[in-house]
Design a protein around this motif. Structure first.
Motif, PDB file in Angstrom:
ATOM      1  N   LEU A 171       7.083  -5.779   2.915  1.00  0.00           N
ATOM      2  CA  LEU A 171       7.343  -6.564   1.716  1.00  0.00           C
ATOM      3  C   LEU A 171       6.039  -6.682   0.946  1.00  0.00           C
ATOM      4  CD1 LEU A 171       9.120  -8.434  -0.047  1.00  0.00           C
ATOM      5  CD2 LEU A 171       8.415 -10.313   1.441  1.00  0.00           C
ATOM      6  N   ARG A 172       6.071  -6.338  -0.354  1.00  0.00           N
ATOM      7  CA  ARG A 172       4.883  -6.385  -1.210  1.00  0.00           C
ATOM      8  C   ARG A 172       5.064  -7.502  -2.222  1.00  0.00           C
ATOM      9  NH1 ARG A 172       2.201  -2.641  -5.374  1.00  0.00           N
ATOM     10  NH2 ARG A 172       0.004  -2.622  -4.738  1.00  0.00           N
ATOM     11  N   ILE A 173       4.154  -8.483  -2.180  1.00  0.00           N
ATOM     12  CA  ILE A 173       4.246  -9.683  -3.009  1.00  0.00           C
ATOM     13  C   ILE A 173       3.163  -9.625  -4.075  1.00  0.00           C
ATOM     14  CG2 ILE A 173       4.184 -12.197  -3.018  1.00  0.00           C
ATOM     15  CD1 ILE A 173       4.925 -12.148  -0.092  1.00  0.00           C
ATOM     16  N   PRO A 174       3.512  -9.802  -5.347  1.00  0.00           N
ATOM     17  CA  PRO A 174       2.486  -9.815  -6.404  1.00  0.00           C
ATOM     18  C   PRO A 174       1.697 -11.112  -6.381  1.00  0.00           C
ATOM     19  CG  PRO A 174       4.643 -10.214  -7.349  1.00  0.00           C
ATOM     20  CD  PRO A 174       4.877  -9.909  -5.901  1.00  0.00           C
ATOM     21  N   LEU A 175       0.375 -11.005  -6.494  1.00  0.00           N
ATOM     22  CA  LEU A 175      -0.522 -12.152  -6.538  1.00  0.00           C
ATOM     23  C   LEU A 175      -1.211 -12.212  -7.890  1.00  0.00           C
ATOM     24  CD1 LEU A 175      -2.195 -11.755  -3.019  1.00  0.00           C
ATOM     25  CD2 LEU A 175      -0.147 -13.043  -3.594  1.00  0.00           C
ATOM     26  N   VAL A 176      -2.013 -13.246  -8.096  1.00  0.00           N
ATOM     27  CA  VAL A 176      -2.752 -13.384  -9.342  1.00  0.00           C
ATOM     28  C   VAL A 176      -3.892 -12.366  -9.375  1.00  0.00           C
ATOM     29  CG1 VAL A 176      -2.161 -15.821  -9.574  1.00  0.00           C
ATOM     30  CG2 VAL A 176      -4.213 -15.169  -8.322  1.00  0.00           C
ATOM     31  N   LYS A 177      -4.470 -12.208 -10.554  1.00  0.00           N
ATOM     32  CA  LYS A 177      -5.580 -11.284 -10.790  1.00  0.00           C
ATOM     33  C   LYS A 177      -5.208  -9.847 -10.435  1.00  0.00           C
ATOM     34  CE  LYS A 177      -9.174 -14.777 -10.145  1.00  0.00           C
ATOM     35  NZ  LYS A 177     -10.414 -15.144  -9.418  1.00  0.00           N
ATOM     36  N   ASN A 178      -3.928  -9.526 -10.663  1.00  0.00           N
ATOM     37  CA  ASN A 178      -3.429  -8.156 -10.515  1.00  0.00           C
ATOM     38  C   ASN A 178      -3.634  -7.631  -9.088  1.00  0.00           C
ATOM     39  OD1 ASN A 178      -2.071  -5.966 -11.578  1.00  0.00           O
ATOM     40  ND2 ASN A 178      -3.924  -4.919 -12.241  1.00  0.00           N
ATOM     41  N   ARG A 179      -3.448  -8.500  -8.102  1.00  0.00           N
ATOM     42  CA  ARG A 179      -3.537  -8.097  -6.703  1.00  0.00           C
ATOM     43  C   ARG A 179      -2.177  -8.262  -6.038  1.00  0.00           C
ATOM     44  NH1 ARG A 179      -8.388 -10.010  -3.125  1.00  0.00           N
ATOM     45  NH2 ARG A 179      -7.443  -8.328  -1.919  1.00  0.00           N
ATOM     46  N   PHE A 180      -2.040  -7.702  -4.823  1.00  0.00           N
ATOM     47  CA  PHE A 180      -0.789  -7.756  -4.084  1.00  0.00           C
ATOM     48  C   PHE A 180      -1.075  -8.062  -2.622  1.00  0.00           C
ATOM     49  CE2 PHE A 180       0.149  -5.220  -7.770  1.00  0.00           C
ATOM     50  CZ  PHE A 180       1.438  -5.570  -8.111  1.00  0.00           C
ATOM     51  N   ALA A 181      -0.068  -8.566  -1.926  1.00  0.00           N
ATOM     52  CA  ALA A 181      -0.115  -8.787  -0.481  1.00  0.00           C
ATOM     53  C   ALA A 181       1.042  -8.034   0.151  1.00  0.00           C
ATOM     54  CB  ALA A 181      -0.036 -10.272  -0.152  1.00  0.00           C
TER      55      ALA A 181
END
Length: 343
Positions: free
Chosen positions: A3-13
């Motif tokens: 599962l790929r989750i979008p984060l702030v500052k154009n990053r992902f987890a």
């Protein structure tokens, strides 16, 4: 599973949920598992945060001096063959096992009890990149969670700023003024208009080719069009200082919404954020000027009624500004609690 989750500052987890082969499994199955996991990690971008969650069926021990950066100083028990495989894999990919970096009681670290020896072991892990250890606040076992399994639930508190989803709001639908149907003339006009519209689609409603959904869509659209033509839409109960017909403020609001959408799409761009903030300041200045002019005009109008001693128009003007008074009913229970009194 991943599962790929979008984060702030154009990053992902990227979260990977997995289940490793057990200790008695064949070596080929273990090699195939770690090879598949290695390929999955190499496909993840280097800027992504990684979280490996699952049952690795491995005991990593507590030799933090040899496996520096991979193990913390608070491991449990002795390492086995599967644990050495996992430690080697984490060392190759610069990963850290977060279960071993927090000082806590053994009952909050161990997750599974061996059915014969009755000893508690640590075989389920939450693994992250070595550079992201500061984001993990705690990793521990939840002893009170019952999930019909011989494993305790493992919980990790992680600091992640998730990017809010981009929600584009469409135009708001105006509400019909159904209170006008209490007037017999308006009700008769609505019935005549509805009968005329339904009469024009009688053939399509009686046809067997159209589905039930198509017939209902035709009827609902006829109802709405007839009501919009005859009874109209609701109007505000009070006067507002905002002028919806002002082209200047409408253009500024469109520019602000456009800049806001651009900022949400690229939150790391400083130019788009500065442009959005600049337009917000312009909108704020324009609305303040509009509000001050409107209140000044209304104040002169109400004062003129007071000077003329025209109390009827004076109170009507005040009501138009503040709107009607809403009366609410508050239910209260009696002292014995058996009945309700409305007041």
């Amino acid at each position: 599973m991943s599962l790929r989750i979008p984060l702030v500052k154009n990053r992902f987890a990227t979260l990977l949920s997995l289940y490793a082969p057990t200790l008695p499994s064949e070596s080929e199955a273990k090699d195939s598992f770690y090879q598949s996991l290695d390929e999955a990690l190499r496909r993840i971008p280097k800027n992504d945060k990684i979280f490996l969650l699952g049952d690795f069926n491995a005991r990593v021990g507590q030799n933090s001096s040899i496996w520096s950066g991979v193990l913390g100083r608070h491991g449990v028990g002795q390492a086995n063959a599967n644990g050495l495989r996992l430690l080697t894999f984490c060392s190759e990919h610069n990963l850290t096992i977060t279960n071993t970096i927090f000082q806590q009681k053994a009952k909050y670290k161990t997750l599974w009890m061996h059915p014969r020896s009755k000893h508690w072991h640590l075989i389920d892990y939450v693994i992250v990149r070595r550079s992201d250890i500061r984001d993990v606040h705690i990793t521990r076992a939840m002893r009170g969670a019952e999930c019909w399994t011989d494993h305790r639930l493992i919980m990790a508190k992680v600091h992640m700023q998730v990017r809010p989803p981009l929600r584009l709001q469409g135009p708001r639908r105006r509400r019909l003024d159904c209170t006008r149907l209490e007037n017999p003339d308006a009700r008769n006009e609505f019935c005549c208009s509805l009968a005329e519209k339904l009469g024009g689609m009688e053939l399509s409603l009686s046809s067997s080719e159209n589905t039930m959904d198509q017939k209902w869509n035709s009827i609902s659209s006829a109802l709405y069009e007839a009501a919009a033509q005859t009874i109209g839409y609701k109007s505000k109960n009070h006067q507002d200082w905002f002028d919806e017909n002002s082209e200047t403020i409408n253009d500024l609001l469109k520019d602000m919404h456009r800049a806001h959408r651009a900022t949400l799409k690229s939150p790391s761009s400083s130019s788009t954020r500065q442009q959005w903030q600049r337009i917000c300041r312009e909108v704020q200045r324009a609305t303040r000027v509009m509000q001050n002019e409107w209140w000044t005009k209304k104040a002169y109008e109400i004062q003129s009624f007071a000077d003329k001693n025209d109390m009827h128009n004076f109170y009507n003007a005040v009501k138009k500004i503040y709107g009607p008074i809403s009366h609410c009913i508050t239910p209260l229970k009696t002292a014995d609690g058996l009945s309700i009194v409305f007041c």
